[in-house]
Design an enzyme around this catalytic site. Structure first.
Site, PDB file in Angstrom:
ATOM      1  N   HIS A  76     -15.510  -4.424 -25.009  1.00 39.50           N
ATOM      2  CA  HIS A  76     -15.790  -3.202 -25.763  1.00 39.50           C
ATOM      3  C   HIS A  76     -16.274  -2.111 -24.805  1.00 39.50           C
ATOM      4  CE1 HIS A  76     -18.569  -0.659 -28.370  1.00 39.50           C
ATOM      5  NE2 HIS A  76     -17.371  -0.447 -28.861  1.00 39.50           N
ATOM      6  N   SER A  77     -15.659  -0.929 -24.883  1.00 41.42           N
ATOM      7  CA  SER A  77     -16.111   0.250 -24.146  1.00 41.42           C
ATOM      8  C   SER A  77     -16.185  -0.056 -22.637  1.00 41.42           C
ATOM      9  CB  SER A  77     -17.454   0.716 -24.713  1.00 41.42           C
ATOM     10  OG  SER A  77     -17.740   2.036 -24.348  1.00 41.42           O
ATOM     11  N   TYR A  78     -17.384   0.006 -22.034  1.00 39.70           N
ATOM     12  CA  TYR A  78     -17.531  -0.352 -20.617  1.00 39.70           C
ATOM     13  C   TYR A  78     -16.982  -1.740 -20.325  1.00 39.70           C
ATOM     14  CZ  TYR A  78     -19.951  -2.374 -16.580  1.00 39.70           C
ATOM     15  OH  TYR A  78     -20.235  -3.051 -15.413  1.00 39.70           O
ATOM     16  N   GLY A  79     -17.052  -2.643 -21.283  1.00 43.90           N
ATOM     17  CA  GLY A  79     -16.566  -4.006 -21.075  1.00 43.90           C
ATOM     18  C   GLY A  79     -15.098  -4.081 -20.700  1.00 43.90           C
ATOM     19  N   GLY A  80     -14.338  -3.014 -20.970  1.00 48.90           N
ATOM     20  CA  GLY A  80     -12.940  -2.993 -20.541  1.00 48.90           C
ATOM     21  C   GLY A  80     -12.798  -3.068 -19.039  1.00 48.90           C
TER      22      GLY A  80
END
Length: 229
Positions: A76-80
């Site tokens: 998710h978000s930064y986790g990409g």
């Protein structure tokens, strides 16, 4: 049974996937919601050297320790950024990548280079040590400061991700105002090697659209490229 490894966005921990984790486990799947180094219950590990490589190693370490061979990495978000790096470092253990309103970076990109000036102003609002970015006021009360070095470090890739059989992008179409992820979604929607989905949800897809995410993660393609929710 599928092994799902769930990576949160900035300032969040594995707790943000609680409902999604429960739904997937109830259907017999193995789910690993991770809290990255320096955040949440691992906040005591925060120091100036915690960077993107550290977070990628968090993921590859779990893949190795749990002997996961065909992981579905969900970021998710930064986790990409993190799942992209992990798929590059451990290609033999990753079968699919699912980006939840997330950054999709290429070699040499960083969060800092891709975001807007508004987000850079947020990144420079650091805690007293200078090591981490403060959570935004509207975040969940459990949110904790995010390691600044992970946002500045460019992503290093040793190859491309063509070996990944399944790559999907889930776009949150219900932002209150312009979404910074719209250009990413439009680019990937035109790429035949990706499957894209649009959900009528805010950025926090895990909270606002968990049932839709379960259907997407389990391979229901009926909603692809159509706003649902």
């Amino acid at each position: 049974m599928t092994d799902f490894v769930l990576i949160p966005g900035m300032c969040h921990g594995g707790w943000c996937f609680q409902e999604l984790t429960g739904e997937l486990r109830a259907q017999g799947h193995a789910v690993h919601p991770l809290t990255l180094t320096g955040l949440g219950e691992r906040g005591h590990l925060l120091h100036g050297g915690v960077n993107l490589d550290t977070h990628i190693q968090d993921v590859t370490g779990v893949l190795a320790a749990e002997n996961i061979q065909d992981a579905v990495l969900v970021g998710h978000s930064y986790g990409g950024m993190v799942i992209t790096g992990a798929a590059d470092r451990a290609p033999e253990r990753v079968a699919a990548l699912v980006y939840l309103d997330a950054m999709v970076l290429g070699p040499g990109d960083s969060c800092w280079t891709l975001v807007s000036d508004q987000e850079r102003r947020w990144y420079t609002d650091v805690v007293e040590t200078g090591y981490a970015v403060r959570p935004l006021p509207f975040f969940d009360p459990r949110a904790t400061p995010h390691p600044l070095a992970s946002l500045l470090q460019p992503l290093r890739l040793t190859g491309d991700l063509g070996h990944i059989r399944r790559r999907e992008y889930v776009y949150a179409a219900g932002w209150d105002g312009p979404s910074p992820f719209t250009p990413v979604y439009r680019r990937l929607r035109a790429d035949p090697s990706w499957r894209t989905h649009a959900l009528d949800s805010g950025h926090n897809l895990m909270r606002d659209a968990p049932q839709d995410l379960v259907r997407i993660l389990l391979g229901d393609q009926a909603g692809a490229d159509r706003v649902t929710g």
